[in-house]
Design a protein around this motif. Structure first.
Motif, mmCIF file in Angstrom:
data_model
loop_
_atom_site.group_PDB
_atom_site.id
_atom_site.type_symbol
_atom_site.label_atom_id
_atom_site.label_comp_id
_atom_site.label_asym_id
_atom_site.label_seq_id
_atom_site.Cartn_x
_atom_site.Cartn_y
_atom_site.Cartn_z
ATOM 1 N N HIS A 233 -11.549 -53.100 38.097
ATOM 2 C CA HIS A 233 -10.167 -53.448 38.437
ATOM 3 C C HIS A 233 -9.372 -53.932 37.219
ATOM 4 O O HIS A 233 -8.771 -55.016 37.237
ATOM 5 N N PRO A 234 -9.368 -53.148 36.129
ATOM 6 C CA PRO A 234 -8.610 -53.574 34.942
ATOM 7 C C PRO A 234 -7.121 -53.275 35.102
ATOM 8 O O PRO A 234 -6.717 -52.402 35.873
ATOM 9 N N ASP A 339 4.698 -55.175 37.102
ATOM 10 C CA ASP A 339 4.909 -53.933 37.846
ATOM 11 C C ASP A 339 4.792 -52.681 36.983
ATOM 12 O O ASP A 339 4.686 -51.575 37.520
ATOM 13 N N VAL A 340 4.807 -52.809 35.646
ATOM 14 C CA VAL A 340 4.664 -51.625 34.783
ATOM 15 C C VAL A 340 3.205 -51.353 34.452
ATOM 16 O O VAL A 340 2.880 -50.341 33.833
ATOM 17 N N LEU A 341 2.315 -52.266 34.845
ATOM 18 C CA LEU A 341 0.884 -52.085 34.590
ATOM 19 C C LEU A 341 0.232 -51.393 35.783
ATOM 20 O O LEU A 341 0.562 -51.670 36.933
ATOM 21 N N GLY A 342 -0.684 -50.490 35.488
ATOM 22 C CA GLY A 342 -1.437 -49.818 36.540
ATOM 23 C C GLY A 342 -2.819 -50.425 36.681
ATOM 24 O O GLY A 342 -3.198 -51.350 35.954
ATOM 25 N N THR A 343 -3.598 -49.886 37.606
ATOM 26 C CA THR A 343 -4.962 -50.365 37.789
ATOM 27 C C THR A 343 -5.817 -49.256 38.404
ATOM 28 O O THR A 343 -5.297 -48.240 38.880
ATOM 29 N N CYS A 344 -7.112 -49.469 38.377
ATOM 30 C CA CYS A 344 -8.050 -48.551 39.036
ATOM 31 C C CYS A 344 -9.267 -49.354 39.454
ATOM 32 O O CYS A 344 -9.468 -50.499 39.016
ATOM 33 N N GLY A 345 -10.083 -48.784 40.312
ATOM 34 C CA GLY A 345 -11.247 -49.510 40.795
ATOM 35 C C GLY A 345 -12.279 -49.740 39.718
ATOM 36 O O GLY A 345 -12.884 -50.802 39.623
ATOM 37 N N GLU A 346 -12.478 -48.723 38.880
ATOM 38 C CA GLU A 346 -13.498 -48.830 37.831
ATOM 39 C C GLU A 346 -13.106 -47.967 36.644
ATOM 40 O O GLU A 346 -12.650 -46.838 36.809
ATOM 41 N N PHE A 347 -13.252 -48.526 35.448
ATOM 42 C CA PHE A 347 -13.069 -47.756 34.210
ATOM 43 C C PHE A 347 -14.357 -47.830 33.408
ATOM 44 O O PHE A 347 -14.967 -48.903 33.283
ATOM 45 N N GLU A 362 -11.498 -44.427 41.443
ATOM 46 C CA GLU A 362 -10.940 -45.198 42.559
ATOM 47 C C GLU A 362 -9.508 -45.639 42.266
ATOM 48 O O GLU A 362 -9.158 -46.817 42.361
ATOM 49 N N CYS A 363 -8.674 -44.659 41.908
ATOM 50 C CA CYS A 363 -7.284 -44.960 41.554
ATOM 51 C C CYS A 363 -6.441 -45.129 42.820
ATOM 52 O O CYS A 363 -6.573 -44.343 43.764
ATOM 53 N N PRO A 364 -5.543 -46.123 42.857
ATOM 54 C CA PRO A 364 -4.754 -46.384 44.065
ATOM 55 C C PRO A 364 -3.508 -45.521 44.192
ATOM 56 O O PRO A 364 -2.920 -45.438 45.263
ATOM 57 N N GLY A 365 -3.071 -44.879 43.107
ATOM 58 C CA GLY A 365 -1.838 -44.089 43.143
ATOM 59 C C GLY A 365 -2.066 -42.696 43.698
ATOM 60 O O GLY A 365 -2.873 -42.483 44.607
ATOM 61 N N THR A 366 -1.338 -41.731 43.140
ATOM 62 C CA THR A 366 -1.506 -40.327 43.539
ATOM 63 C C THR A 366 -2.951 -39.903 43.295
ATOM 64 O O THR A 366 -3.482 -40.100 42.197
ATOM 65 N N LYS A 367 -3.576 -39.336 44.309
ATOM 66 C CA LYS A 367 -4.982 -38.960 44.177
ATOM 67 C C LYS A 367 -5.152 -37.870 43.132
ATOM 68 O O LYS A 367 -4.353 -36.939 43.024
ATOM 69 N N SER A 368 -6.224 -37.986 42.343
ATOM 70 C CA SER A 368 -6.486 -37.036 41.266
ATOM 71 C C SER A 368 -7.981 -36.760 41.202
ATOM 72 O O SER A 368 -8.797 -37.545 41.680
ATOM 73 N N ALA A 369 -8.331 -35.627 40.601
ATOM 74 C CA ALA A 369 -9.733 -35.259 40.415
ATOM 75 C C ALA A 369 -9.871 -34.514 39.102
ATOM 76 O O ALA A 369 -8.925 -33.863 38.635
ATOM 77 N N THR A 370 -11.043 -34.627 38.500
ATOM 78 C CA THR A 370 -11.314 -33.938 37.235
ATOM 79 C C THR A 370 -12.672 -33.267 37.329
ATOM 80 O O THR A 370 -13.663 -33.912 37.688
ATOM 81 N N ILE A 371 -12.707 -31.983 37.023
ATOM 82 C CA ILE A 371 -13.972 -31.232 36.988
ATOM 83 C C ILE A 371 -14.367 -31.055 35.527
ATOM 84 O O ILE A 371 -13.592 -30.524 34.723
ATOM 85 N N ILE A 372 -15.555 -31.525 35.190
ATOM 86 C CA ILE A 372 -16.074 -31.387 33.820
ATOM 87 C C ILE A 372 -17.096 -30.269 33.820
ATOM 88 O O ILE A 372 -18.156 -30.375 34.452
#
Length: 567
Positions: A233-234, A339-347, A362-372
């Protein structure tokens, strides 16, 4: 009395017109179609395209068409429809080129027999509309299915797309990954929120899906390894700002009278950079990303205060991180508000192959995914990326439209049968044109059978016999490319979104009608070299292949070829 000669066009202008020009354009398009015909289907062949030091191995129709560098003005239309099909629905790029080429082949017979091109175009447009209406009637709507059934449907659609790709041996593995990635997105299904990253080395099955944002670790200075590599939660700060000591601008002039003045200037520079860094730390941000460089001083400063930083992050990665974490990109570090700072569940930062990757989960904003993607040769990984792009587009379209049809040429055979019956209710020349359109639709199952090493004529006869029964249980019979023979494609889970077929039929018909409407080509001289006699076929000769690809007799590629060999 002789009429005086009127010079209307610039001297040296070449003009070709009439029936011969239409047929010449059709012949040029046929050359393009013959190139990509063998790439269709799960048993289609690949093309190796070598340009300079770049080597591309692919069977994706849009990629092949783009890399061919076609310069013939009429044949370029085939490239455009393949590109449009790829951008609109993501798959069916080879099919749309084949169908357009087959329509032109059928039209060529009518043109040679003296039928006006506009009559042919009118018939094609009428047949296209009838076919699309029929397609609407017989497509299978899946909106009433349960979530588990829909997910199974999406996987089958993805597998059908991957059947004809280089990664077809891993279609179950990748289809599950693609469906998971698309289902992660929000309702708008923005394709930009799915990232595809390539890491050479390892096995294909080492590829992984990150439900969040992931990108490769950027260039970093000394002190980076001392920074923490994992947070829960950074607070995340995104910048479009340099954090390093910069040299004075060019032509800057500062007049000083004593060493103390020079020292004051140096102290002011250090004071500015330290002030920026203090503002960032006081904001509470634990992860700092910037599109611009973050220097060695800032890197070490952040490391001493347990803050992670990365500079020179690609703009697309910053944009995805912005939407996923809710952070706002800042151009100044003064007056930073929560309010200009974002966050995520884990970095965290992890090692993948020879590269290190930064992961935001575990991002709270617009859902995203990355395929490596992992794999051996770079060409294999590149082709895997193109294959997954097609599969992602197909799954998105299937979710939006909720309608599917049978693949394997089944829908083309059913529409062909229907158009043949419909043509008998039409009198006049239009009956012949609509019947020709029905015949052209059979090019897809015919190419599928031929590319699979099967007897195309025998299979087409079997399919015609099945579809002639005009029963719901026989309308989905198509080519079984893997088993050899024919099968019920719906029962065999060979499904495609109906939108792919609708777009292909409409685009191919419009392209064919556009090419048939061109009865004159005017080439203006671009330089004195154009006016010189060139060896080889004249301006009305057949299309030529040079370094630049396919071209008319007088093209830049011909001049380049001549210049190279003129010695």
């Amino acid at each position: 009395m002789l009429q005086p000669t009127i010079l209307l066009l610039k001297e040296g202008t070449d003009s070709s017109q009439g029936k011969s020009q239409i047929i010449s354009n059709i012949n040029a398009c046929q050359v393009v179609v013959d190139i990509v015909r063998t790439t269709l289907g799960p048993r289609g062949m690949d093309k190796l395209i070598h340009e300079g030091s770049d080597v591309t191995i692919t069977n994706d129709g849009a990629t092949v068409m783009k890399l061919l560098n076609v310069v013939h003005p009429a044949a370029k239309i085939m490239v455009d429809i393949a590109k449009a099909q790829d951008e609109e629905v993501g798959d069916g790029t080879t099919s749309v080129v084949l169908l357009a080429g087959e329509l032109l082949k059928e039209a060529k017979v009518f043109i040679e027999d003296g039928l006006h091109p506009q009559i042919v175009s009118r018939g094609f447009r009428k047949a296209s509309q009838v076919a699309l209406n029929k397609l609407e009637d017989i497509q299978i709507n899946l909106s009433d299915k349960t979530n588990d059934e829909k997910r199974d449907l999406l996987q089958k659609c993805a597998e059908t797309t991957l059947n004809s790709k280089l990664v077809s041996g891993y279609k179950k593995f990748f289809s599950t990954m693609v469906v998971d990635a698309v289902m992660t997105l929000d309702e708008d299904l923005d394709k930009d929120m799915i990232g595809l990253k390539k890491v050479t080395g390892g096995s294909v099955t080492d590829s992984l899906l990150v439900k969040g944002v992931a990108f490769k670790k950027t260039f970093s200075y000394a002190g980076f390894e001392q920074q923490p590599k994992r947070f829960e939660h950074p607070k995340i700060l995104l910048l479009n700002l340099e954090l390093e000591l910069k040299a004075e601008k060019d032509n800057a002039e500062i007049r000083i009278n004593s060493p103390e003045d020079y020292q004051a200037i140096i102290d002011a520079e250090w004071h500015i950079i330290y002030e920026k860094l203090e503002c960032i730390v006081k904001s509470g941000a634990k992860v700092v990303l910037s599109r611009l460089p973050i220097g060695d001083l800032a890197t070490q400063y952040f490391a001493d205060r347990d803050v992670f930083c990365a500079g020179r992050v690609e703009e697309q990665d910053v944009r995805r991180t912005q939407r996923a974490t809710g952070a706002a990109v800042q151009t100044t570090v003064h007056n930073l508000t929560p309010d200009v700072l974002g966050t995520c569940g884990e970095f965290e930062e992890i090692q993948i192959g020879s590269e290190r990757y930064n992961l935001f989960k575990e991002c709270p904003g617009t859902k995203s995914a990355t395929i490596i993607l992992r794999g051996g040769a770079q060409q294999f990984v590149d082709e895997a990326e193109r294959s997954l792009h097609d599969a992602i587009m197909i799954v998105r379209r299937a979710i939006k439209s909720n309608c599917v049809v049978g693949g394997g040429g089944a829908i083309e055979m059913e529409l062909s049968r229907y158009l043949r019956e419909y043509s008998r209710s039409i009198s006049g020349k239009q009956q012949l044109v609509i019947n020709a359109y029905a015949k052209a639709l059979e090019c897809i199952p015919k190419a599928l059978a031929a590319n699979s090493g099967l007897d195309a004529i025998d299979l087409l006869n079997k399919l015609r016999q099945k579809h002639a029964q005009a029963k719901p249980e026989t309308r989905w019979f198509g080519v079984d490319c893997l088993g050899g023979g024919i099968c019920d494609t719906y029962e065999s889970y060979i499904w495609e979104p109906s939108l792919v077929k609708k777009n292909a039929i409409a685009s191919a018909t419009e392209a064919a009608c556009l090419i048939l409407s061109i009865d004159e080509t005017v080439r203006n001289p671009r330089s004195e070299i154009n006016n010189q006699a060139l060896p080889g076929p004249g301006p009305r000769g057949p299309p030529m292949m040079g370094r630049g690809g396919m071209m008319p007799g007088r093209g830049r590629g011909v001049r380049a070829f001549r210049g190279r060999g003129g010695r």
